[in-house]
Write an enzyme that holds these catalytic residues in place. Structure first.
Site, PDB file in Angstrom:
ATOM      1  CE  LYS A 122      -5.115   2.167   2.538  1.00  0.00           C
ATOM      2  NZ  LYS A 122      -3.983   1.434   3.166  1.00  0.00           N
ATOM      3  CE  LYS A 124      -6.725  -1.240   2.644  1.00  0.00           C
ATOM      4  NZ  LYS A 124      -5.373  -1.779   2.982  1.00  0.00           N
ATOM      5  CG  ASP A 164      -1.979  -1.056   1.224  1.00  0.00           C
ATOM      6  OD1 ASP A 164      -1.732  -2.139   0.648  1.00  0.00           O
ATOM      7  OD2 ASP A 164      -3.047  -0.820   1.801  1.00  0.00           O
TER       8      ASP A 164
END
Length: 224
Positions: free
Chosen positions: A155, A184, A92
């Site tokens: 995300k 996400k 991430d």
């Protein structure tokens, strides 16, 4: 224990700077108990999580360039490589927020591509936009840059910046990227109702420190 279906959406998260090995162990044990999709930790803890989780099937996500996104692209790529070598399944990464704000999307794409190609396109790469800093046009262009660079997810947030995940942002991001790319939602997801609304809006993964509360149907107190 019977698995709650929403557990399969959850990256059980602990990214606080004061996290201890005891707290990380608890995170992993909760992920095993509730069968969360994965855990999300700072790269320092990846090998420790791997020791605990082993071949359980619980994935390990490591954050890169976290939480500011202002690291040199080469540093981000190296951090990602090291995390994967230590057992991370997914990365991430925080994109360079300042470059998004000034509209330099070619450099934003280059930064993301550096990590994608640095991991030989073998691992899932999620790109954190930090949506609280951005207007809708910037969110759209950042999503497009992430997809062009070969990332697998966009995300919403780090949980450390302004704002939090919103239904509107998740829906905008889902509408912007192709079907091959996922979204996400992270930041402020503390209860089952919010989690379900994020999924309905198009999120296929949820980053939260309140995973246990969510699958238990009670309001959580986690900050992420």
């Amino acid at each position: 224990m019977e698995m709650n279906p929403i557990a399969g959406y959850i990256d059980h998260t602990l990214l606080k700077p004061d996290a201890t090995s005891e707290a990380i162990r608890k995170l992993c044990e909760e992920a095993l108990e509730h069968r969360f999709y994965g855990v999300c930790v700072n790269s320092q803890w990846v090998s420790y999580c791997k020791e605990i989780l082993g071949d359980s099937g619980v994935k390990i996500s490591a954050v890169v360039g976290f939480p500011l996104g202002a690291n040199h692209s080469g540093v981000k790529a190296f951090e990602a490589q090291l995390a994967i070598a230590n057992g991370a399944d997914e990365i991430d990464m925080v994109l360079p927020i300042g470059l998004v704000l000034e509209g330099n999307y070619d450099e934003v794409e280059r930064d993301i591509r550096h990590v994608v190609e640095g991991t030989f396109r073998k691992n899932v790469i999620k790109v954190i936009l930090e949506t609280g800093f951005l207007n809708d046009e910037q969110k759209i262009e950042a999503c497009r840059a992430a997809e062009r660079a070969g990332a697998h997810f966009v995300k919403t947030s780090t949980g450390f910046g302004p704002g939090k995940a919103t239904i509107e942002d998740v829906r905008l991001m889902r509408d912007t990227v192709s079907e091959e790319m996922s979204v996400k939602a992270s930041g402020g997801i503390k209860d089952l109702e919010t989690a379900l609304r994020m999924i309905e809006a198009g999120a296929s993964r949820l980053g939260t420190s309140s995973g246990v509360a969510i699958v238990s149907g009670v309001k959580g107190i986690g900050e992420y």
